[in-house]
Write an enzyme that holds these catalytic residues in place. Structure first.
Site, PDB file in Angstrom:
ATOM      1  CG  HIS A 163       2.044  13.077  -6.181  1.00  0.00           C
ATOM      2  ND1 HIS A 163       1.545  12.983  -4.806  1.00  0.00           N
ATOM      3  CD2 HIS A 163       3.307  12.392  -6.052  1.00  0.00           C
ATOM      4  CE1 HIS A 163       2.674  12.468  -4.194  1.00  0.00           C
ATOM      5  NE2 HIS A 163       3.502  12.028  -4.990  1.00  0.00           N
ATOM      6  CE  LYS A 211       0.898   9.114  -6.265  1.00  0.00           C
ATOM      7  NZ  LYS A 211       1.942   8.142  -6.718  1.00  0.00           N
TER       8      LYS A 211
END
EC number: 1.17.1.8
Length: 267
Positions: free
Chosen positions: A156, A160
């Site tokens: 990600h 995040k």
């Protein structure tokens, strides 16, 4: 379903929130009742999402928005630290929560399920709304029955907040339902750098990669004598989650109690 479903969107000015607003405004079976965002309060929700004006003013406070509009459903893509409080608040007002936010413990889910049942409403917590991601989880759980040695690698963006991702945790839970705990690797292995083997879950490892320029990918790697199997899903655009969110908004109207995992809406 003949009646129009009214929807409130929390985190409406976020990247996922704007996609939800667009999805709701584009579906004649749905009506945008409220949009909530502290940073965009006072703006028209349609214009905020890049569309024409829709006449719904973005509010700064979730509770007042729910109290004023009494929507059927709340769709929430905010942050893990607000997930449980927002879910409780929605249930308190008789609003069905559709939560794309992580941060729940098993105890939270049990409590929230009871609250939903007491109110006679449905709810959903879904770590991932992508049809492809759900299929990846299902296929991984099936493969684990035959190839129990595995590791999960998820990728990600560097902003995040949680690691591992909710999708990785849900994948691990589904795999563990299909596979007995098996401690993998050399029993005498030692990490020369702490954490280099990743997070331990039920005998296997989960690795979280966080880099700028990455959106959302996950692969489950299985190993056996003389072979490997990789099951991978890649997301490239947040719009890819919207068919799942749309399905969730409609299906949450049809049951009582809290459901954990969008896969239950795909059966």
């Amino acid at each position: 379903m003949n009646e129009i479903i009214t929807v409130a969107v929390a985190g409406a000015s976020g990247r996922m929130g704007r996609e939800v607003v667009k999805m709701v405004l584009g579906d004649p079976a749905l009506k945008l009742a409220a949009a909530v965002s502290r940073s965009a309060a006072g703006q028209d929700a349609g214009r905020m999402a890049g569309l024409d004006s829709c006449g719904v003013e973005v509010k700064s406070d979730l509770e007042s928005a729910l109290a004023e509009t009494r929507p059927d459903v709340l769709v929430d893509f905010t942050t893990p630290h607000s997930a449980v409080a927002h879910t409780r608040l929605a249930i308190e007002y008789g609003v069905r929560p559709v939560m794309g936010t992580t941060g729940y413990t098993p105890e939270d889910i049990e409590e929230l399920d009871k609250l939903c049942r007491d109110k006679g409403i449905g709810g959903l917590i879904a770590p991932n709304f992508s049809i492809g991601a759900i299929l990846m989880m299902k296929f991984a759980a099936e493969a684990a029955k035959y190839m129990p040695h595995l590791e999960i690698i998820e990728y990600h963006g560097d902003q995040k907040l949680d690691a591992p991702s909710g999708t990785a945790v849900k994948t691990a839970e589904l795999i563990s339902e299909a596979r007995q705990e098996l401690r993998q690797g050399n029993p005498d292995e030692k990490e020369t750098i702490e954490g280099s083997r990743g997070g331990y879950y039920n005998g296997f490892r989960i690795h979280s990669v966080r880099l700028p320029g990455v959106f959302a990918q996950q692969e489950v790697v299985f190993g056996a004598f003389g072979q490997t199997l990789k099951i991978r899903h890649d997301s490239y655009d947040r719009a890819g989650y919207m068919p799942g969110v749309n399905t969730a908004v409609k299906k949450v109207m049809t049951h009582t109690g809290l459901v954990y995992g969008f896969e239950h809406y795909m059966d």
